[in-house]
Design a protein around this motif. Structure first.
Motif: not given
Length: 305
Positions: A96-98, A198-200, A209-212, A221-224
């Motif tokens: 997710g992001r934010g 990618l950032e997270g 890692f969890h982020g976008y 999109g969401a990324y793990i």
């Protein structure tokens, strides 16, 4: 008459012996045949494939390793928990992001006596402890009863930082990935084919890692990701945000290591880089306070000179 009396005593003795034997047998059953009232017939077995109906659909893989339970659900998030008999408590992380706290939280689940389901709750940090039910059932064939550690995203010993290449899709070239971490536990990286970034956030000593994820074709999109060995990173990315209706867009990702370090310039080759902070309101306020101190010192120096 004396013989009749002897026969009656004998019958009474046989009845008493039978009654005592039955009572002992019932007591043994109640104590699990081992004299321990806490013993259960079915030892706890968390290993398996489960539904993920209370998350985003699809399935969940769970693998015990020592007293820890690792797993991944709905291709959207991974979790780490401590096993205490039939109960597991731990934390989960999603792409997710934010605000990071929208995409992480705690959970507590308890395994059924027959090992065929579990029930419990999870919550998001930003929801002030609001409990959401997490109840799932074990899946049978064709789903694996003993998923591999890679399927469960069990972490290896090395962080997922450095340079990698991915497994290219049909008709595409492998892309180079460069991943770095800053002092705020943010992870940022760039990749090619097509260019993107990618950032997270870092998890579990940077093995997770969890982020976008964003690319130059306008897809995001969401990324793990999880480092499952010293040389391999696995995970999933989605087209868009996490939602049950989007699960069919999730795609598995596998990265192969080429080096254990990466230059900051390579990591920030695409996108805004680490300047785009994801630290949340508390850290942002800290940054603002520092800025105000700098402004005050500059103003004071101007008055002096």
């Amino acid at each position: 008459s004396s013989c009749f009396f002897c026969q009656a005593l004998m019958k009474l003795f046989v009845v008493l012996v039978a009654f005592c034997a039955a009572a002992l047998a019932l007591d043994a059953v109640g104590e699990g045949f081992a004299g321990s009232p806490d013993q259960v017939i079915n030892p706890a077995n968390w290993h398996g494939t489960w539904t993920a109906n209370n998350r985003y659909g699809g399935q969940m893989y769970a693998c015990p390793k020592g007293d820890r339970l690792y797993g991944v659900y709905s291709n959207a998030g991974f979790f780490i928990g401590r096993i205490e008999g039939r109960v597991v408590e731990g934390t989960w992380y999603e792409g997710g992001r934010g605000d990071r706290n929208d995409w992480q939280g705690a959970f507590r689940i308890e395994l059924d006596a027959d090992n065929q389901g579990f029930d419990g709750f999870y919550h998001r940090v930003t929801q002030d402890g609001t409990e959401l039910r997490w109840k799932e059932e074990r899946l049978g064939a064709p789903w694996p009863s003993n998923p591999t550690q890679d399927q469960c995203l069990v972490p290896g010993d090395e962080p997922l930082l450095g340079n990698f290449y991915n497994e290219a899709g049909q008709g595409r070239e492998s892309a180079v990935y460069s991943l770095c971490k800053d002092e705020f536990d943010q992870i940022y990286g760039s990749f090619g084919s097509p260019d993107g970034f990618l950032e997270g956030w870092s998890v579990d000593d940077s093995t997770g890692f969890h982020g976008y994820r964003y690319d130059s074709n306008g897809r995001s999109g969401a990324y793990i990701l999880r480092a499952v060995s010293d040389t391999v990173v696995k995970g999933f990315y989605w087209r868009g945000r996490l939602a049950r209706q989007n699960i069919e867009t999730s795609v598995p990702e596998t990265l192969h290591r080429t080096s254990y370090t990466s230059r900051l310039d390579d990591c920030e080759r695409v996108g805004p880089g680490f300047l785009r902070r994801l630290r949340g309101p508390t850290a942002a306020a800290g940054t603002l306070n520092v800025s105000m101190v700098v402004v005050a010192l500059v103003a004071f120096a101007a008055l002096l000179f």
